[in-house]
Design an enzyme around this catalytic site. Sequence first.
Site, PDB file in Angstrom:
ATOM      1  N   LYS A   1       9.922  10.081   5.413  1.00 55.13           N
ATOM      2  CA  LYS A   1      11.082  10.895   5.027  1.00 55.13           C
ATOM      3  C   LYS A   1      12.244  10.023   4.570  1.00 55.13           C
ATOM      4  CE  LYS A   1      14.735  13.584   7.304  1.00 55.13           C
ATOM      5  NZ  LYS A   1      15.733  12.502   7.427  1.00 55.13           N
ATOM      6  N   ASN A   2      12.618   9.036   5.379  1.00 47.81           N
ATOM      7  CA  ASN A   2      13.806   8.243   5.066  1.00 47.81           C
ATOM      8  C   ASN A   2      13.622   7.407   3.801  1.00 47.81           C
ATOM      9  OD1 ASN A   2      15.124   9.282   7.289  1.00 47.81           O
ATOM     10  ND2 ASN A   2      14.564   7.595   8.639  1.00 47.81           N
TER      11      ASN A   2
ATOM     12  N   ARG B   1      22.108  14.977   4.241  1.00 45.81           N
ATOM     13  CA  ARG B   1      22.859  13.728   4.235  1.00 45.81           C
ATOM     14  C   ARG B   1      22.361  12.776   3.142  1.00 45.81           C
ATOM     15  NH1 ARG B   1      26.676  11.603   7.196  1.00 45.81           N
ATOM     16  NH2 ARG B   1      26.944   9.343   7.223  1.00 45.81           N
TER      17      ARG B   1
ATOM     18  N   ASP C   1      21.783  15.723  10.788  1.00 45.68           N
ATOM     19  CA  ASP C   1      21.687  15.909  12.226  1.00 45.68           C
ATOM     20  C   ASP C   1      23.040  15.778  12.898  1.00 45.68           C
ATOM     21  OD1 ASP C   1      18.972  16.327  12.279  1.00 45.68           O
ATOM     22  OD2 ASP C   1      18.507  14.198  12.435  1.00 45.68           O
TER      23      ASP C   1
ATOM     24  N   ASP D   1      15.636   6.393  15.715  1.00 46.21           N
ATOM     25  CA  ASP D   1      14.972   7.681  15.529  1.00 46.21           C
ATOM     26  C   ASP D   1      13.838   7.917  16.518  1.00 46.21           C
ATOM     27  OD1 ASP D   1      16.616   8.535  13.536  1.00 46.21           O
ATOM     28  OD2 ASP D   1      15.283   7.999  11.887  1.00 46.21           O
TER      29      ASP D   1
ATOM     30  N   MET E   1      23.525   3.641  19.175  1.00 49.09           N
ATOM     31  CA  MET E   1      24.059   3.873  17.837  1.00 49.09           C
ATOM     32  C   MET E   1      24.651   5.263  17.619  1.00 49.09           C
ATOM     33  SD  MET E   1      21.141   1.731  15.721  1.00 49.09           S
ATOM     34  CE  MET E   1      21.917   1.937  14.133  1.00 49.09           C
TER      35      MET E   1
END
EC number: 2.5.1.7
Length: 461
Positions: A49-50, A124, A148, A346, A368
Site C-alpha cells: 500500500k505505502n 493522506r 488514520d 505500522d 512515533m
Amino acid sequence: MLNQIQQQQRQSANQLTANTTFAPMTDNGRFIVEGGHQLAGEIVPQGAKNEALQIISATLMTDQPVLLTNLPDIRDVNKLLDLLTGLGAEVERIDRHTCRVTAKNIDVAYMQSADYVRDAQHIRGSVMLIAPLLNRYGRATLPKPGGDKIGRRRLDTHLLGLQTLGADFKYDAERFIYSFTTDGLKGAYIHMDEISVTGTANVVMAAALAEGESTIYNAACEPYLQQLCKMLNRMGAKIEGIGSNLLKIQGVETLGGTEHRMLPDMIEIGSFIGLAAMTGSDITIKDVSVENLGIIPRTFERMGIQLNINGDDIHVPAQDHYEIQSFIDGGLMTIYDAPWPGFTPDLMSICLVTAIQARGSVLIHQKMFESRLFFVDKLIDMGAQIILCDPHRATVIGLDKRAPLRGISMSSPDIRAGVSLLIAALSAEGTSQIDNIHQIDRGYQDIDGRLRALGAKIIRE
C-alpha cells in the site's frame, strides 16, 4: 447459518470478472467474526500500500505511459487513482492489480474544485501529488489531508523541503487549503528535520526535475522509498545513494515512461505472522521478498514465534505456546518503533495484540504516534492483561493461552488497529462484531475473503 452465508459469498465472488474493482467503497459495514477456529493454508500478500501511493503519484512526472503491476485493490489506492482521473490523467485498468497511467493532459485547475478538495482530504497520500505538479506546471493545491487518526502528522517536512527547492506556499486557514507556486525549482542542500517517508518522497520527486544538484540528508530509506528512486532512475532521473540516508540527485529536464511492480506488503506479512501465532494456525505466507523485510522476522521470533523461511516463503507452524524472550541481561523485552532500518511503526499494533497470548511479558513502546495505542481498551474488555502506561507505552502480560479472549462488539479506529482487533476476534471465544471496517478496507484487500479461504468464520454485513 454462517456456513450458508459464506457459501453464497463465494459463489458471488466467482461470478466477478478479472477486471472488476473489488475494494468495498461503502463507509458503512461490519464484520461478524466467530472466533476460536484454527486456520490453515497458504496466503499471498497484496502489493504494498505505502509503495503504491508513492508510485502512483510519481506517474504524474511524465507525459509518457507508466505501467503499474501488483497494485493492491484497496480503498486508498483506488481513491488516489480516481484523483488522477479527475486531474485528466488516462488511467487504464487492465485488470484488478494492473493499470497504465498516462498523465499527458492534466487540468491543474481541477485541484481547486470542490470534488477534488473533498476527495483529496480523505487520503493522506494526496500530499505526494504536490511535487510532480509543481515540477510540470508550476502550481498545485492541497487540502489538509486526512488518513488514520493516530496522532499528529505534521506537514512541515514536506513544506520546508519544497520551499528550500524554490516553491512558495500559502495556507488558507478558512478553507484548510495549501497553495503552492514556483517559477522553477532549483537544486539545494536539504537536511530533513525528521525522517519522513512521504516527506522524503515529495522532496525526491521535486529534486528529480529541479535545475541543478540536490543533496538530501537524513532521508528516509524504507524499501518503498528505494523502489520509488529506482523507478525514477529507470524513467531517466539521476539519483545516487539509494538505500542510505544521504541522497544526491542531479536534476534532469524530462522523464520518460516505464514499468514498475510493487513489492509485497510487509505490513500484511507481519499481520499474517501475528494471526497465525494468536490462533495457533499453520499458515504459509508466499512470495514475501524476504530481503526487503529487514528486522521484521527477527522481531516476531523474539516473541517466540517459530518462522521457517523456505526460499521466498515464510511458514508459520501451529504452536501451542510461544514465549517472549528477555534481553541478554534478563531485562523485560521492549519492542519499539523507529525509522527504517528500525522496526516499522505500522506493525506495533500487531505486536501488541500478538503478545496477549504469549508466555511472558513485553513493553510495547510506540514512539512515533501518540494515539496509536488507544484501542487497547477494547482488548482489555476482551480479557487481555494490558497496562496502558501512557499514550506511548503499554505493558502486555501474556496469558500463555490459559484463557481465551471473549468476543465483544467494537469499532476499528484506524487501519492497523482494525486488523489487530480482527486478529483478536479470530482468536477469541464466541462472536465479535467489528464496526467501521472501511478503515480496514483502506489498507487490506478483501481481507475477509482471503481469511475465509484459510478457514476463518467471517461475515461482512
